[in-house]
Design an enzyme around this catalytic site. Structure first.
Site, PDB file in Angstrom:
ATOM      1  N   GLU A 154      10.333   6.127  -5.881  1.00 32.87           N
ATOM      2  CA  GLU A 154       9.409   5.675  -4.846  1.00 32.87           C
ATOM      3  C   GLU A 154       9.750   6.341  -3.515  1.00 32.87           C
ATOM      4  OE1 GLU A 154       7.522   1.661  -5.938  1.00 32.87           O
ATOM      5  OE2 GLU A 154       9.314   1.261  -4.784  1.00 32.87           O
TER       6      GLU A 154
ATOM      7  N   GLY B 206       3.226   1.937   0.749  1.00 29.44           N
ATOM      8  CA  GLY B 206       2.356   1.172   1.644  1.00 29.44           C
ATOM      9  C   GLY B 206       1.600   2.014   2.655  1.00 29.44           C
TER      10      GLY B 206
ATOM     11  N   GLY C  27       2.597  -1.808  -5.581  1.00 29.04           N
ATOM     12  CA  GLY C  27       2.785  -2.847  -4.571  1.00 29.04           C
ATOM     13  C   GLY C  27       1.442  -3.425  -4.159  1.00 29.04           C
ATOM     14  N   GLY C  28       0.919  -2.948  -3.026  1.00 27.23           N
ATOM     15  CA  GLY C  28      -0.307  -3.483  -2.419  1.00 27.23           C
ATOM     16  C   GLY C  28      -1.445  -3.728  -3.403  1.00 27.23           C
TER      17      GLY C  28
ATOM     18  N   ASN D 280       4.524  -5.336  -8.164  1.00 24.28           N
ATOM     19  CA  ASN D 280       5.548  -5.832  -7.240  1.00 24.28           C
ATOM     20  C   ASN D 280       4.833  -6.533  -6.089  1.00 24.28           C
ATOM     21  OD1 ASN D 280       7.611  -6.249  -5.446  1.00 24.28           O
ATOM     22  ND2 ASN D 280       7.938  -4.091  -4.943  1.00 24.28           N
ATOM     23  N   TRP D 281       4.852  -7.864  -6.119  1.00 26.21           N
ATOM     24  CA  TRP D 281       4.118  -8.628  -5.102  1.00 26.21           C
ATOM     25  C   TRP D 281       4.833  -8.671  -3.757  1.00 26.21           C
ATOM     26  CZ3 TRP D 281       2.040 -13.729  -7.792  1.00 26.21           C
ATOM     27  CH2 TRP D 281       1.048 -13.367  -8.720  1.00 26.21           C
ATOM     28  N   LYS D 282       6.080  -8.256  -3.724  1.00 27.55           N
ATOM     29  CA  LYS D 282       6.875  -8.341  -2.489  1.00 27.55           C
ATOM     30  C   LYS D 282       6.826  -9.785  -1.961  1.00 27.55           C
ATOM     31  CE  LYS D 282       6.051  -3.473  -1.857  1.00 27.55           C
ATOM     32  NZ  LYS D 282       5.970  -2.323  -0.978  1.00 27.55           N
TER      33      LYS D 282
ATOM     34  N   SER E  65       1.764   3.776  -3.108  1.00 27.37           N
ATOM     35  CA  SER E  65       0.315   3.916  -2.906  1.00 27.37           C
ATOM     36  C   SER E  65      -0.444   4.257  -4.185  1.00 27.37           C
ATOM     37  CB  SER E  65       0.029   4.956  -1.804  1.00 27.37           C
ATOM     38  OG  SER E  65       0.561   4.522  -0.573  1.00 27.37           O
TER      39      SER E  65
ATOM     40  N   HIS F 245      15.148  -1.743  -4.231  1.00 26.12           N
ATOM     41  CA  HIS F 245      13.903  -1.301  -3.579  1.00 26.12           C
ATOM     42  C   HIS F 245      14.237  -0.806  -2.167  1.00 26.12           C
ATOM     43  CE1 HIS F 245       9.940  -1.321  -1.796  1.00 26.12           C
ATOM     44  NE2 HIS F 245       9.457  -1.313  -3.023  1.00 26.12           N
TER      45      HIS F 245
HETATM   46  P1  PGA Z   1       2.707   0.260  -2.538  1.00 22.71           P
HETATM   47  O1  PGA Z   1       4.199  -0.245  -2.806  1.00 22.71           O
HETATM   48  O2  PGA Z   1       2.033   0.394  -3.869  1.00 22.71           O
HETATM   49  O3  PGA Z   1       2.086  -0.801  -1.667  1.00 22.71           O
HETATM   50  O4  PGA Z   1       2.808   1.581  -1.841  1.00 22.71           O
HETATM   51  C1  PGA Z   1       4.943   0.213  -3.887  1.00 22.71           C
HETATM   52  C2  PGA Z   1       6.311  -0.416  -3.869  1.00 22.71           C
HETATM   53  O5  PGA Z   1       6.911  -0.504  -2.790  1.00 22.71           O
HETATM   54  O6  PGA Z   1       6.830  -0.860  -4.928  1.00 22.71           O
END
Ligand code: PGA
Length: 222
Positions: free
Chosen positions: A147, A153, A206-207, A9-11, A185, A98
């Protein structure tokens, strides 16, 4: 053996130049992944969907494409919205609900149910995000991502034990849900702690998914 979903998920990150560099790393290295065991999905921002979809097809890649959101409406006068029929041209999946959408855009259960309906109408598979087992999951959803907000994050993931407890509860409460993933995370160091648990069907990243090398390592370690 269960099939794992490994989802990036690149956001709201990355330009087309970043996407091209990421893809050249990933398409070369992910060719070694057994697609019967792992389903890899990349969810870029809307403006990159078409570029990424075309590039994956050109390279005969088994990686699938997902959007990060979908309009609750069909085609029509809804400025700024991208609807499920349009997305279906360039994606097979879409994230819905999300926690960042719920928090920053005040998305409610009713609105999210509308989005799920529209996605399903056009054969776009929803990846529906929940914060815990009390979050409402609309009918028709088959893939859920658990999540917890404190894990997103922050660098502090949920414990695998708690993730297992919550995911088992979600599966009990919503028997129509086929796969429940963990997100928050996730890194190459911790991914296996989650994916080795029988009820956890993959991860939403995400990150760490922004860095092609880190994401590849997550795929291999999962
Ligand atoms: P993260 O994000 O891996 O940066 O914690 C996960 C997400 O929000 O899908």
């Amino acid at each position: 053996m269960k099939k794992l979903y490994i989802i990036a998920n690149w956001k709201s990150n990355n330009t087309s130049v970043d996407a091209a560099a990421w893809l050249s790393h990933i398409t070369a290295q992910s060719a070694a992944v057994d697609i019967h065991e792992k389903s890899i999905i990349v969810c870029p921002p809307f403006h990159l969907l078409s570029q990424i979809n075309a590039s994956l097809q050109e390279n005969n890649s088994a990686i699938s494409v997902g959007a990060q959101d979908v309009s609750p409406f069909s085609q029509g006068a809804y400025t700024g919205e991208i609807n499920a029929q349009q997305l279906k041209e360039v994606a097979q999946y879409t994230i819905i609900g999300h926690s960042e959408r719920r928090k920053y855009f005040q998305e409610t259960d009713d609105l999210l149910t509308q989005k799920v309906l529209k996605a399903l109408e056009h054969d776009l598979i929803p990846i529906f995000c929940v914060q815990d087992e009390t979050t409402f999951v609309p009918d028709g959803v088959k893939i859920v991502a658990y999540e917890p907000i404190t894990a997103i994050g922050t660098g502090t993931p949920d414990t695998p034990e708690n993730a297992q407890k919550v995911i088992e509860a979600i599966k009990m409460k919503y028997p129509q849900v086929e796969s429940v993933l963990y997100g928050g995370s996730v890194s190459s160091d911790n991914v296996a702690l989650f994916t080795k648990i029988p009820c956890i069907d993959g991860v939403l990243v995400g990150g760490a998914s922004l860095d092609a090398q880190k994401f590849i390592q997550i795929i291999f370690n999962s």
